[in-house]
Design a protein around this motif. Structure first.
Motif, short mmCIF file in Angstrom:
data_model
loop_
_atom_site.label_atom_id
_atom_site.label_comp_id
_atom_site.label_asym_id
_atom_site.label_seq_id
_atom_site.Cartn_x
_atom_site.Cartn_y
_atom_site.Cartn_z
N LEU A 12 38.75 52.85 37.89
CA LEU A 12 37.87 51.80 37.38
C LEU A 12 38.08 50.49 38.14
O LEU A 12 37.12 49.74 38.39
CB LEU A 12 38.12 51.59 35.89
N SER A 13 39.32 50.21 38.53
CA SER A 13 39.61 48.99 39.29
C SER A 13 38.96 49.06 40.67
O SER A 13 38.42 48.05 41.16
CB SER A 13 41.13 48.80 39.43
N ILE A 14 39.00 50.23 41.30
CA ILE A 14 38.35 50.40 42.60
C ILE A 14 36.84 50.21 42.47
O ILE A 14 36.20 49.55 43.31
CB ILE A 14 38.67 51.79 43.18
N LEU A 15 36.27 50.77 41.41
CA LEU A 15 34.83 50.58 41.17
C LEU A 15 34.50 49.11 40.96
O LEU A 15 33.46 48.61 41.41
CB LEU A 15 34.39 51.38 39.95
N GLN A 16 35.38 48.40 40.27
CA GLN A 16 35.16 46.98 40.01
C GLN A 16 35.15 46.21 41.32
O GLN A 16 34.32 45.30 41.51
CB GLN A 16 36.26 46.45 39.08
N ILE A 17 36.05 46.55 42.22
CA ILE A 17 36.07 45.90 43.53
C ILE A 17 34.78 46.20 44.30
O ILE A 17 34.17 45.31 44.90
CB ILE A 17 37.29 46.40 44.34
N MET A 18 34.34 47.45 44.24
CA MET A 18 33.11 47.84 44.93
C MET A 18 31.88 47.13 44.38
O MET A 18 30.93 46.85 45.13
CB MET A 18 32.93 49.37 44.84
N SER A 19 31.89 46.85 43.09
CA SER A 19 30.73 46.20 42.48
C SER A 19 30.50 44.80 43.04
O SER A 19 29.39 44.27 42.95
CB SER A 19 30.90 46.13 40.96
#
Length: 232
Positions: free
Chosen positions: A222-229
């Motif tokens: 989820l943290s990686i997705l947050q960075i990607m967002s």
């Protein structure tokens, strides 16, 4: 608040064969959890009807989040629930399914390519940390207090992000989350390993060990997705 002292102790880890069997059991359970989660995410990712349902019913997302939290707290706080077979497996699989649905609801706003990148990055991080935790002579099981403080700081920081949203703060939040839960993964892996570490989970806590590792991996994802967002 969970009493970690009741979970920790090295008497059961004196025999290497017992420890190895425990580790194999935990990873077997974890692999099943991740397979179920991947299947559910794929269903949400490639089913237009499910995507539309989630986008149109945000209350469903928050309800599943709440249900996942309740199940997590139940297993974390009640030792008998974690150790009573087959109830422990039932609750763990129920939590895994609910968490998978929650993640599926999150991923509908991302492209399949972004999800694959996030999965790949998460897999590499988890593999590197797992290998490191098995090889290093440094005992990270004594870091429990530090991780609790870091979690509190991150929670307070997340409140700032909610009230003062910006791409920069969201990016920093994602980076902090990835680092924090990577450390949690290292910590929980060594708790599972036992051996020469100061603290270790009892072999009876295979459900709790799998739950810890699963939550750590999901939070890194989820943290990686947050960075990607923030890169759009």
């Amino acid at each position: 608040m969970m009493n970690y002292e009741s979970l920790m102790g090295r008497s059961d880890f004196k025999e290497s064969s017992v420890r190895q069997a425990f580790v194999r059991k935990v990873y077997s359970i974890l692999m099943v959890q991740l397979a179920i989660t991947t299947a559910i995410i794929s269903l949400f990712l490639f089913n237009p009807d499910l995507k539309m349902f989630v986008v149109s019913n945000m209350g469903f997302f928050w309800f599943m989040n709440l249900l996942a939290f309740v199940l997590l707290m139940a297993m974390a706080c009640f030792q008998d629930l974690r150790r009573s077979y087959p109830l422990n497996y039932v609750f763990l699989m129920l939590f895994t399914i609910v968490q998978g649905i929650t993640l599926g609801s999150v991923t509908v706003v991302f492209d399949a390519e972004q999800i694959l990148y996030a999965v790949a990055i998460t897999s590499l991080i988890c593999l590197a940390i797992t290998i490191f935790s098995f090889q290093t002579s440094v005992d990270f099981t004594v870091w429990g207090g530090f991780l609790c403080i870091a979690t509190l700081v991150m929670f307070l920081f997340s409140l700032v992000v909610i009230f003062f949203p910006s791409k920069t703060l969201v990016f920093l939040m994602g980076c902090a989350g990835a680092v924090l839960f990577s450390l949690y993964l290292l910590y929980d892996t060594q708790l599972m390993m036992g051996g020469q570490h100061k603290y270790a989970l009892s072999p009876e806590e295979y459900i709790f060990a799998a739950l810890n590792l699963y939550v750590d991996i999901i939070q890194i994802f989820l943290s990686i997705l947050q960075i990607m967002s923030t890169q759009e």
